[in-house]
Design an enzyme around this catalytic site. Structure first.
Site, mmCIF file in Angstrom:
data_model
loop_
_atom_site.group_PDB
_atom_site.id
_atom_site.type_symbol
_atom_site.label_atom_id
_atom_site.label_comp_id
_atom_site.label_asym_id
_atom_site.label_seq_id
_atom_site.Cartn_x
_atom_site.Cartn_y
_atom_site.Cartn_z
ATOM 1 N N GLY A 137 0.776 -1.244 0.000
ATOM 2 C CA GLY A 137 0.000 0.000 0.000
ATOM 3 C C GLY A 137 0.804 1.288 0.000
ATOM 4 O O GLY A 137 0.278 2.342 0.358
ATOM 5 N N SER A 138 2.066 1.234 -0.464
ATOM 6 C CA SER A 138 2.834 2.491 -0.460
ATOM 7 C C SER A 138 2.286 3.477 -1.503
ATOM 8 O O SER A 138 2.288 4.692 -1.277
ATOM 9 C CB SER A 138 4.330 2.242 -0.679
ATOM 10 O OG SER A 138 4.571 1.797 -1.988
ATOM 11 N N MET A 147 -3.319 -7.268 -7.353
ATOM 12 C CA MET A 147 -2.819 -8.438 -8.081
ATOM 13 C C MET A 147 -3.948 -9.345 -8.569
ATOM 14 O O MET A 147 -4.002 -10.521 -8.245
ATOM 15 C CB MET A 147 -1.876 -9.246 -7.171
ATOM 16 C CG MET A 147 -0.719 -8.434 -6.630
ATOM 17 S SD MET A 147 0.310 -7.757 -7.945
ATOM 18 C CE MET A 147 1.119 -9.249 -8.489
ATOM 19 N N HIS A 189 2.308 0.610 -13.171
ATOM 20 C CA HIS A 189 3.109 -0.578 -13.458
ATOM 21 C C HIS A 189 4.593 -0.202 -13.335
ATOM 22 O O HIS A 189 5.017 0.838 -13.847
ATOM 23 C CB HIS A 189 2.798 -1.081 -14.883
ATOM 24 C CG HIS A 189 3.554 -2.310 -15.220
ATOM 25 N ND1 HIS A 189 3.243 -3.549 -14.679
ATOM 26 C CD2 HIS A 189 4.642 -2.508 -16.002
ATOM 27 C CE1 HIS A 189 4.094 -4.438 -15.136
ATOM 28 N NE2 HIS A 189 4.955 -3.835 -15.947
ATOM 29 N N ASP A 214 -1.567 -4.374 -18.920
ATOM 30 C CA ASP A 214 -0.513 -3.345 -19.002
ATOM 31 C C ASP A 214 -0.384 -2.740 -20.408
ATOM 32 O O ASP A 214 0.720 -2.408 -20.849
ATOM 33 C CB ASP A 214 0.850 -3.917 -18.550
ATOM 34 C CG ASP A 214 0.793 -4.453 -17.132
ATOM 35 O OD1 ASP A 214 0.038 -3.899 -16.319
ATOM 36 O OD2 ASP A 214 1.512 -5.421 -16.828
ATOM 37 N N GLU A 237 7.351 6.121 -8.639
ATOM 38 C CA GLU A 237 5.919 5.763 -8.662
ATOM 39 C C GLU A 237 5.133 6.707 -7.770
ATOM 40 O O GLU A 237 4.050 7.176 -8.127
ATOM 41 C CB GLU A 237 5.718 4.327 -8.155
ATOM 42 C CG GLU A 237 6.243 3.254 -9.073
ATOM 43 C CD GLU A 237 5.861 1.854 -8.590
ATOM 44 O OE1 GLU A 237 4.769 1.671 -8.048
ATOM 45 O OE2 GLU A 237 6.685 0.937 -8.758
HETATM 46 C C1 GRF Z 1 4.212 -1.289 -7.189
HETATM 47 O O1 GRF Z 1 5.527 -1.494 -7.605
HETATM 48 C C2 GRF Z 1 3.278 -1.132 -8.372
HETATM 49 O O2 GRF Z 1 3.875 -0.522 -9.467
HETATM 50 C C3 GRF Z 1 2.964 -2.575 -8.695
HETATM 51 O O3 GRF Z 1 2.873 -3.216 -7.445
HETATM 52 C C4 GRF Z 1 3.641 -2.515 -6.483
HETATM 53 C C5 GRF Z 1 2.711 -2.139 -5.377
HETATM 54 O O4 GRF Z 1 3.347 -1.551 -4.294
HETATM 55 N N1 GRF Z 1 1.779 -2.647 -9.503
HETATM 56 P P1 GRF Z 1 2.528 -0.853 -3.151
HETATM 57 O O5 GRF Z 1 1.538 -1.875 -2.619
HETATM 58 O O6 GRF Z 1 1.847 0.329 -3.722
HETATM 59 O O7 GRF Z 1 3.536 -0.477 -2.111
#
Ligand code: GRF
Length: 189
Positions: A14-15, A85, A104, A140, A169
């Site tokens: 969840g970052s 996922m 992504h 994607d 990101e």
């Molecule tokens: C991130 O690297 C995102 O690009 C990918 O999954 C990861 C999720 O990380 N789809 P977080 O849960 O947001 O920390």
């Protein structure tokens, strides 16, 4: 001004959820994170939602996931997938066309699918990056909203590259969401 209502779908850490929530608190933000939906009851992101007093639900059943969550999305304008996922069914994706976005960890169209950072290292690429794109039924592959390159150094491995990409990101996802919100609002006028 009424802000657009956003739901964020997660599966884990969840970052990105956190960075989207934090940026939504800014005065100029056009969005409010209204709901978090997880397909994993143990996702750390659910703790982040709670800390920020954002309602959350989890639905671990893959079968019929879309039908199960639809009732919570009635007032939602935009859905952000953030480390979610699970492939959403094409009917759902079509219904949310141009209002459903994903991040992504590669500079698309390179390295689609799982373990994108590792794919970049294995391919001995000189750069990778991250991309925010509209979700379509091809994984994607939807139109890019915003992307950022990240250099890969000889000493980089999957872990170090993932860390560098994640920093970017957290910058591009809130920006891209703001762009999408602006677009939707301009159409509403
Ligand atoms: C991130 O690297 C995102 O690009 C990918 O999954 C990861 C999720 O990380 N789809 P977080 O849960 O947001 O920390």
């Amino acid at each position: 001004m009424k802000k657009l209502q956003v739901a964020i779908f997660i599966s884990g850490r969840g970052s990105n959820l956190e960075s989207l929530i934090q940026s939504s608190y800014k005065k100029q933000s056009l969005v409010k994170v209204q709901l978090v939906i997880s397909n994993n009851s143990k996702a750390k992101g659910l703790v982040i939602a709670k800390k920020n007093k954002i309602p959350s639900i989890h639905c671990v059943q893959r079968k019929n996931f879309e039908n199960k969550v639809i009732k919570y999305l009635k007032n939602i304008d935009i859905i952000c997938l953030a480390g979610f996922m699970q492939v959403l069914d094409s009917k759902f994706v079509r219904k949310w066309r141009l209002r459903l976005i994903n991040i992504h960890p590669s500079y698309l169209p390179a390295f689609k699918g799982l373990n994108a950072q590792n794919q970049a290292i294995e391919a001995k690429a000189t750069y990778s990056g991250c991309s925010v794109h509209y979700v379509t039924s091809k994984i994607d592959s939807g139109k890019i909203i915003l992307q950022k390159k990240v250099k890969i150094l000889k000493k980089d491995n999957t872990e170090s590259l993932s860390k560098k990409i994640l920093i970017e990101e957290h910058t591009i996802y809130p920006k891209a969401l703001q762009m999408v919100a602006k677009k939707i609002l301009s159409k509403k006028k």
